[in-house]
Structure formats: structure tokens, C-alpha cells
Design a protein around this motif. Sequence first.
Motif, PDB file in Angstrom:
ATOM      1  N   MET A  48     -72.814 -12.996 -28.166  1.00 24.99           N
ATOM      2  CA  MET A  48     -73.219 -14.214 -27.425  1.00 24.99           C
ATOM      3  C   MET A  48     -72.541 -15.422 -28.061  1.00 24.99           C
ATOM      4  O   MET A  48     -72.687 -15.672 -29.250  1.00 24.99           O
ATOM      5  N   ASP A  49     -71.773 -16.155 -27.254  1.00 29.30           N
ATOM      6  CA  ASP A  49     -71.090 -17.348 -27.764  1.00 29.30           C
ATOM      7  C   ASP A  49     -71.744 -18.563 -27.111  1.00 29.30           C
ATOM      8  O   ASP A  49     -71.727 -18.715 -25.897  1.00 29.30           O
ATOM      9  N   LEU A  50     -72.348 -19.433 -27.934  1.00 31.05           N
ATOM     10  CA  LEU A  50     -73.108 -20.559 -27.378  1.00 31.05           C
ATOM     11  C   LEU A  50     -72.245 -21.799 -27.154  1.00 31.05           C
ATOM     12  O   LEU A  50     -72.719 -22.794 -26.639  1.00 31.05           O
ATOM     13  N   GLU A 108     -66.062 -26.270 -19.165  1.00 33.99           N
ATOM     14  CA  GLU A 108     -67.510 -26.168 -18.929  1.00 33.99           C
ATOM     15  C   GLU A 108     -68.204 -27.476 -19.307  1.00 33.99           C
ATOM     16  O   GLU A 108     -69.140 -27.909 -18.619  1.00 33.99           O
ATOM     17  N   THR A 114     -68.776 -19.692 -12.050  1.00 36.19           N
ATOM     18  CA  THR A 114     -69.180 -18.601 -12.952  1.00 36.19           C
ATOM     19  C   THR A 114     -70.685 -18.668 -13.214  1.00 36.19           C
ATOM     20  O   THR A 114     -71.324 -19.704 -12.952  1.00 36.19           O
ATOM     21  N   ILE A 156     -72.001 -18.880 -16.074  1.00 34.84           N
ATOM     22  CA  ILE A 156     -72.222 -19.884 -17.127  1.00 34.84           C
ATOM     23  C   ILE A 156     -72.338 -21.269 -16.463  1.00 34.84           C
ATOM     24  O   ILE A 156     -73.202 -22.074 -16.829  1.00 34.84           O
ATOM     25  N   TYR A 164     -79.675 -17.307 -22.572  1.00 37.19           N
ATOM     26  CA  TYR A 164     -78.224 -17.321 -22.829  1.00 37.19           C
ATOM     27  C   TYR A 164     -77.702 -15.891 -22.990  1.00 37.19           C
ATOM     28  O   TYR A 164     -76.649 -15.540 -22.504  1.00 37.19           O
ATOM     29  N   ARG A 165     -78.499 -15.070 -23.709  1.00 35.02           N
ATOM     30  CA  ARG A 165     -78.060 -13.692 -23.916  1.00 35.02           C
ATOM     31  C   ARG A 165     -77.993 -12.958 -22.571  1.00 35.02           C
ATOM     32  O   ARG A 165     -77.059 -12.215 -22.289  1.00 35.02           O
ATOM     33  N   THR A 193     -74.928 -14.085 -20.690  1.00 36.83           N
ATOM     34  CA  THR A 193     -73.709 -13.498 -21.264  1.00 36.83           C
ATOM     35  C   THR A 193     -73.519 -12.082 -20.702  1.00 36.83           C
ATOM     36  O   THR A 193     -72.434 -11.707 -20.278  1.00 36.83           O
ATOM     37  N   ARG A 194     -74.635 -11.323 -20.647  1.00 40.40           N
ATOM     38  CA  ARG A 194     -74.537  -9.955 -20.130  1.00 40.40           C
ATOM     39  C   ARG A 194     -74.197  -9.972 -18.639  1.00 40.40           C
ATOM     40  O   ARG A 194     -73.341  -9.225 -18.170  1.00 40.40           O
ATOM     41  N   SER A 244     -72.584 -12.212 -17.003  1.00 37.69           N
ATOM     42  CA  SER A 244     -71.205 -12.631 -16.741  1.00 37.69           C
ATOM     43  C   SER A 244     -70.239 -11.459 -16.974  1.00 37.69           C
ATOM     44  O   SER A 244     -69.156 -11.436 -16.425  1.00 37.69           O
ATOM     45  N   ARG A 245     -70.685 -10.456 -17.756  1.00 36.34           N
ATOM     46  CA  ARG A 245     -69.826  -9.272 -17.961  1.00 36.34           C
ATOM     47  C   ARG A 245     -70.004  -8.266 -16.826  1.00 36.34           C
ATOM     48  O   ARG A 245     -69.052  -7.704 -16.328  1.00 36.34           O
TER      49      ARG A 245
END
Length: 396
Positions: free
Chosen positions: A1-3, A9, A73, A75, A305-306, A309-310, A312-313
Motif C-alpha cells: 500500500m503506497d499512501l 493525483e 481511476t 484512487i 486505502y488498503r 489499493t487492492r 485498483s489491481r
Amino acid sequence: MDLRLTPSEEAFRREVRTWLERNLPPGWGTPSYRPPRTPEEQVAFAREWQRKLFEGGWAGLTWPKEYGGRGATVIEQLIYNEEYARFAAPDILCLKIGLSLVGPTLIACGTEEQKRRFLAPILRGEEIWCQGFSEPNAGSDLASVRTRAELCGDEFVVNGQKIWTSVARYADWCMLVTRTRFSESKHHGLTFLLVDMKSPGISVRPLREMTGEAWFNEVFFEGVRVPRSNVVGEIDRGWDVVLTTLGHERAGTTPHVRLQAEARRLARLARSTSVGQETAASNPLIRQKVAQSWIETHILRLSAYRNVTRLSRTGIPGPEGSILKLFWSELEQRLKETAFEILGMRGNLTEEDRWCADGGFWCHELLWSRSATIYAGTSEIQRNIIAQRVLGLPRG
Ligand SMILES: Cc1cc2nc3c(=O)[nH]c(=O)nc-3n(C[C@H](O)[C@H](O)[C@H](O)COP(=O)(O)OP(=O)(O)OC[C@H]3O[C@@H](n4cnc5c(N)ncnc54)[C@H](O)[C@@H]3O)c2cc1C
């Protein structure tokens, strides 16, 4: 996870902020602002506000551009949601089912014709949708639905009853789970239909909630005719479509920014409420609970956020969404119960009473928050999903 956010963005965040600053209704968020009062006024306001969002390019952020979305996206969607909540921008309750459930379901499972027909009117706020899933004996156990749909030529004839159908009184369309075949497995033989709420044979009866409002309804179907072209997915295989809708319902955006704002409001309430010679904030037990609410809203933010992140994958909401739903709905209730502990009996006063605290906000919120652990699947059901589908534990 990249914050960390990328420069584009960050620029997107500024763009959302600027647009909201310029376009929120005049006086929004100030004491002089008169919000729409009656449900009818609220519905009219929501449609108008949604049209404005659409024209500004802020509707259906992650939806494909060819259907009127922005192609953003997940995000960017999260950033948008955070800014929207930070401004406490209008909560367009009556349009949420279309925007967060019907749209994503049709994008994933609908025909090209259905996408072209239904997606843009949702984004423009022209058509309101309701969700005809629950029945008197099929809530948590949704696959037990008994509303029948029989294929007669090119039409289905629908008979049965739904319950707890939010906003049905104002809805133009309903996504309806029906039974087309009784088979050994109750998950087989379901069909997912798009039903015009103006069809002859539909009657809607409002149900009053404990807040005094009546967003819920019972909906009765008597010989309602639905064209075969309004089937989403395959006949008898509607459960796959239902799972798509439920995935979006549970893993959808989390209300972490709203709850953070409410945790701040709770701290202000503790500091400003007198208990004898002191304020509630001088009670160490209250202080601890307020701090705990604050900590939990931050845990929620990081969990959201986690999840993003998942998402978005994979692009598909997984069963992990149940962890978020369970956590935020129970946090919401704890936070409101702490407010009640601070206010004591005064917490029962509604906005109509001149002695009420904080504009009657906490009274309404405490009552409404009871529903958070029921809708979109109860806490027990979320725990079952986490146990079986996330942790892989055996069924008891
Ligand atoms: C504010 C709000 C809005 C709603 N809007 C809609 C809507 O628009 N459309 C719609 O279709 N529905 C809607 N619902 C209905 C909602 O989806 C159901 O209330 C929910 O799924 C629970 O079903 P039920 O009420 O029939 O309770 P039941 O399923 O009868 O559950 C009763 C109790 O038993 C527990 N239980 C049930 N099964 C299990 C199990 N297997 N393991 C452990 N415990 C279990 C439950 O957790 C609960 O505590 C809404 C509900 C609320 C509160």
C-alpha cells in the motif's frame, strides 16, 4: 500500500476542491442555509445537484467514458469522495442505489443495449432506482426469494412482494431479484430483472422508520409485465449478478471522512457540555471513548486505502469489503452512543425542541445509526463472509 499521491493525483484533488468551492449551493454549510425539508423537496434537490455534478464532469468517475463517465481511476474516486465528504457536500440518498449499485452492476453484467439505455440517465440524475432484493422471508438469506417471474412469450409476468425497499416511492426503475425456477439449490433459478416502476400492477406502501422518516417501502407486484430484454445476465443465473451488486454494496466507498468529522464534533460536544461544575471532557472515561473514536476513524481510513489499493489491481470488489462494512458500521454506533452518554436525557431532544443540543443532530444520528449494522448485510452475515470467504474457515 503506497499512501503517497502522484503529482497528477494531487492536481486532481485541487481540481475537485476548486469545483466544489465554486459550485456548492449558495450558503451551503452556513447557519443561514435552508436545506430542503420534505422528502419531495429532497428528491428534487438531489436530481438538480446530480445534474450539476454531471455537467461538471463529476458523475460516474470510474465509469467508462462511452457511457457518460469520466474513466477515472479508483484512487481518483477515493480522492473525490474524501473531498466531497470534507466539504460535507449534499448527501444524495435517493440517487445512491443507481449510482453505486445499478451502474456498476450493468457495467459488469449488462448488455450493450442496457448500458446505452440506463447508464447516462442515472448519471444525469434523471432516473431514480430502487433495489428490490429483500422479502419478508428473504433478507440475510436472500437466495430464498419467492417473488415469481414466469416467462410468457417475450415477457415475464411478475407476482410477489418486496420489503424494506428504500426510495421505492420516488423510483423510476427497480432492480428486481425474482424466482424463475424452483430447483434443488435455491441459488439456481433466480433471474435479475430491470423493472419500470410505472408498470401496471405495482403498488408501493411506505414504512415509517424510527427517525420519523419514511424512506422504506413495501412493494407489491401483481401480474407485472417485464420485457425479456430487461434480464441482466442469464435467465435462472441471476445469483451471479446479485453477488456483483452485493460486492459493490459492501466494498463501496467507506465513510471515513464523514466519521472523522463526526469524531471531531463529538470532541467539541464533550468540551462544551456541562456536567455539574465541569465539562463532560473532564471525565476520564468520556475522554477515553472520544479518543478511541478518533483512533478508530484513522484505522478505518487506512483500511479503506488498503481496500482501494487492492481494487485498483483487480477491478472487482472481493469479500474483504465485509471487513470494512463491519468495522465502520459498528464504529458509527459506538461513536453515537458516546454522544448520548455525554448528553444524557437531553440527547433525546430532536431539532424541533429549543433545548436540543447541537441542532438535534445526535438524536437523529443515534436512531439512524441502528440501521448501519443491518443494511447491506447484517454484522452477523459480514462475520460469516469474513470467516468463510476471507479466512477460509470451515462452516460450523
Ligand atoms: C436502512 C435500511 C435500508 C434498506 N434498504 C433496502 C433496499 O433498498 N432494498 C432491499 O432489498 N433491502 C433493503 N434493506 C433490507 C436489508 O437488506 C435487510 O434488512 C437485511 O439483509 C437483513 O435481513 P432481514 O431484515 O430479513 O433480517 P433477517 O435475515 O431475518 O435476520 C434477523 C437476524 O438474524 C441474523 N441472522 C440471519 N441469518 C444469519 C446467519 N446465517 N448467521 C448468523 N446470523 C444470522 C441476522 O444477523 C439478524 O440479526 C434495508 C435495510 C435497512 C436497515
